[in-house]
Design an enzyme around this catalytic site. Structure first.
Site, PDB file in Angstrom:
ATOM      1  N   HIS A   1       0.027   5.253   6.986  1.00 54.40           N
ATOM      2  CA  HIS A   1       0.750   5.786   5.830  1.00 54.40           C
ATOM      3  C   HIS A   1       1.168   7.245   5.999  1.00 54.40           C
ATOM      4  O   HIS A   1       0.392   8.054   6.513  1.00 54.40           O
ATOM      5  CB  HIS A   1      -0.126   5.651   4.576  1.00 54.40           C
ATOM      6  CG  HIS A   1      -0.570   4.246   4.329  1.00 54.40           C
ATOM      7  ND1 HIS A   1      -1.802   3.771   4.758  1.00 54.40           N
ATOM      8  CD2 HIS A   1       0.064   3.212   3.737  1.00 54.40           C
ATOM      9  CE1 HIS A   1      -1.900   2.488   4.427  1.00 54.40           C
ATOM     10  NE2 HIS A   1      -0.788   2.125   3.810  1.00 54.40           N
TER      11      HIS A   1
ATOM     12  N   ASP B   1      -2.808   8.702   7.553  1.00 56.73           N
ATOM     13  CA  ASP B   1      -3.795   7.812   8.164  1.00 56.73           C
ATOM     14  C   ASP B   1      -3.067   6.929   9.186  1.00 56.73           C
ATOM     15  O   ASP B   1      -1.887   7.151   9.460  1.00 56.73           O
ATOM     16  CB  ASP B   1      -4.569   7.022   7.084  1.00 56.73           C
ATOM     17  CG  ASP B   1      -3.716   5.968   6.370  1.00 56.73           C
ATOM     18  OD1 ASP B   1      -2.570   5.708   6.800  1.00 56.73           O
ATOM     19  OD2 ASP B   1      -4.196   5.390   5.371  1.00 56.73           O
TER      20      ASP B   1
ATOM     21  N   SER C   1       0.806  -1.231   0.000  1.00 54.72           N
ATOM     22  CA  SER C   1       0.000   0.000   0.000  1.00 54.72           C
ATOM     23  C   SER C   1       0.833   1.273   0.000  1.00 54.72           C
ATOM     24  O   SER C   1       0.338   2.338  -0.379  1.00 54.72           O
ATOM     25  CB  SER C   1      -0.936   0.019   1.213  1.00 54.72           C
ATOM     26  OG  SER C   1      -0.197  -0.027   2.419  1.00 54.72           O
TER      27      SER C   1
END
Length: 365
Positions: free
Chosen positions: A328, A325, A35
Site C-alpha cells: 500500500h 507497507d 484494502s
C-alpha cells in the site's frame, strides 16, 4: 463593551451560517472496494486481513491504528477532505448512526475482489456482493431517518468511489502456481471475464441510485515491494503482473465508456491509477521520495515479505517512501494520487477529472 459583545455575537452568527452552508454543500460519499480504500470494516471481522495494530496509523491525526492500510490518511479520507466532508465511517462501525449516516458510509473490506472467490484465504471479509447488499440496507436505515424521497436525493447526489481488481490477480489468479482460475482461463480470457463481472457490479450500483461514480483501475501490480521481494533480482517489476495490469486497465476504460453510452450519461469516471502510481514509481526523486522500491514498514528484501507488524523494520520519515507497507502507498503517495483524481488531464482521468464532474453536477442542481 456592549459593542464588543454585539460584534462577537455577529461574528459567531456569520461563522455559524458559513459552517451550515458548508455542511449543506458537502455531499454524501460512499466507498466500495478493497484494502486501498477500507476505513476499518475488517476490524469488526474475524479475518487476517486487518490493519489494527501499531505501526498502522502512526501518522493518522490520533496516531492510533484505525483499520486503514496506511501510515495516515488513505484515498477516501483525502477525497472527503477535498469535497468538504467528514471522513466516511466504516459501515460496521457502531458510531454510524443518526446524523453520521448522512455523511455517507464506507463499505470497503481488505482482501476482496471483483470475484467472490478472491481472497478466500482471508476468511471473513465483506465481498462486493455483500457490500452492495449493505448499501441497500443503508438506504433503508436512512429512509427511516429522513424519508425515502430525501434518501433518494442524498444517494443520487452523492459521490461514489469503487476500487477493485488488484486482488483478483494477486490474491487469486497468481496466488499460488497453477491456481484454479489460472487452470480455468488464460490471462487474456481471465481479464475479459473480470471486466464482464465488473460491468454487472457497476450496473447494480447504478440501479441502487449511484450517479457520480469514480472507478479506479489497478496500480502497477508488479512493482509493489511484495512482488519485488518475491520475483525481482535487481529491483525490476514483475513482468507477468505488469502484463495483467496492462491488459485489465484499458479494457476497464472501454467498458466504462460503453456503460456510459448505454446510460446516456457520464455516470462513471475512470481513474488511471496505473499511471498515477507509475509516475512516482519510475521517478521517485521527482516527487520527494528516496525510494519507490523499499516499503517503509516490513522485513526481508525491499521490506516486502510478510505483514507490517510492531516487530517490522520502520522508517523514521514516512514522507520519503512511496510505499508504506509491502502493498500500500504511503499517505504522501495517496495525496499525489488524489491530486490527479481531482485535477488530472485526460491521460489520468476519463472522460473528465473529479473537479469537472462535481462542477458539472453543481451547475445542474
Amino acid at each position: 463593551m456592549h459593542t464588543n459583545t454585539m460584534l462577537a455575537s455577529w461574528v459567531a452568527l456569520v461563522l455559524l451560517v458559513a459552517c451550515a452552508g458548508r455542511q449543506a454543500e458537502a455531499r454524501a460519499f460512499f466507498v466500495f472496494g478493497d484494502s486501498l480504500v477500507d476505513n476499518g470494516n475488517n476490524d469488526y471481522l474475524v479475518t487476517t486481513a486487518r490493519a489494527d495494530s501499531y505501526p498502522y496509523g502512526i501518522d493518522y491525526p490520533t496516531h492510533i491504528p484505525t483499520g486503514r492500510f496506511s501510515n495516515g490518511l488513505n484515498i477516501p479520507d483525502l477525497i472527503s477532505e477535498s469535497i468538504g466532508s467528514e471522513p466516511t465511517l466504516p459501515y460496521l462501525s457502531p458510531h454510524l448512526t443518526g446524523q453520521n449516516l448522512l455523511v455517507g458510509a464506507n463499505f470497503a473490506s481488505a482482501g476482496i475482489g471483483i470475484l467472490n472467490d478472491t481472497g478466500i484465504q482471508f476468511l471473513n471479509i465483506i465481498r462486493i456482493t455483500k457490500q452492495l447488499e449493505y448499501f441497500e440496507q443503508y438506504q433503508t436505515r436512512v429512509s427511516a431517518l429522513i424519508g425515502p424521497d430525501q434518501t433518494q436525493s442524498l444517494v443520487n447526489g452523492a459521490l461514489v468511489l469503487i476500487t477493485l481488481g488488484g486482488n483478483d490477480f494477486v490474491n487469486n489468479y497468481y496466488l499460488v502456481p497453477y491456481s484454479a482460475r489460472s487452470r480455468q482461463y488464460s490471462l487474456p480470457d481471465y481479464v475479459v471475464y473480470l471486466i464482464s463481472e465488473y460491468r454487472k457490479i457497476l450496473n447494480r450500483l447504478y440501479e441502487l441510485g449511484a450517479r457520480q461514480v469514480l472507478v479506479t483501475g489497478t496500480g502497477p501490480l508488479g512493482c509493489v515491494p511484495a512482488e519485488l521481494a518475491m520475483h525481482s533480482r535487481n529491483g525490476e517489476c514483475s513482468v507477468e503482473l505488469q502484463r495483467a495490469a496492462s491488459l485489465f486497465n484499458p479494457q476497464l476504460v472501454q467498458m466504462i465508456s460503453s456503460l456510459n453510452s448505454d446510460l446516456g450519461s457520464n455516470v462513471f469516471i475512470a481513474a488511471n491509477a496505473y499511471q498515477m502510481n507509475m509516475d512516482f514509481v519510475s521517478n521517485p526523486g521527482a516527487y520527494g521520495f528516496v525510494t519507490s522500491k523499499i516499503a517503509c514498514c516490513g522485513q526481508g528484501p525491499y521490506n516486502g515479505i510478510g505483514l507490517c507488524t510492531p516487530l517490522s523494520n520502520l522508517c523514521p520519515n514516512r514522507d520519503l517512501y512511496a510505499f508504506w507497507d509491502p502493498f500500500h502507498p504511503s499517505e504522501k503517495a495517496n495525496r499525489i494520487i488524489v491530486q490527479q483524481i481531482l485535477t488530472g488531464t485526460e491521460e489520468y482521468m476519463h472522460p473528465m477529472n473529479l473537479s469537472t464532474m462535481l462542477a458539472l453536477d453543481n451547475s445542474r442542481t
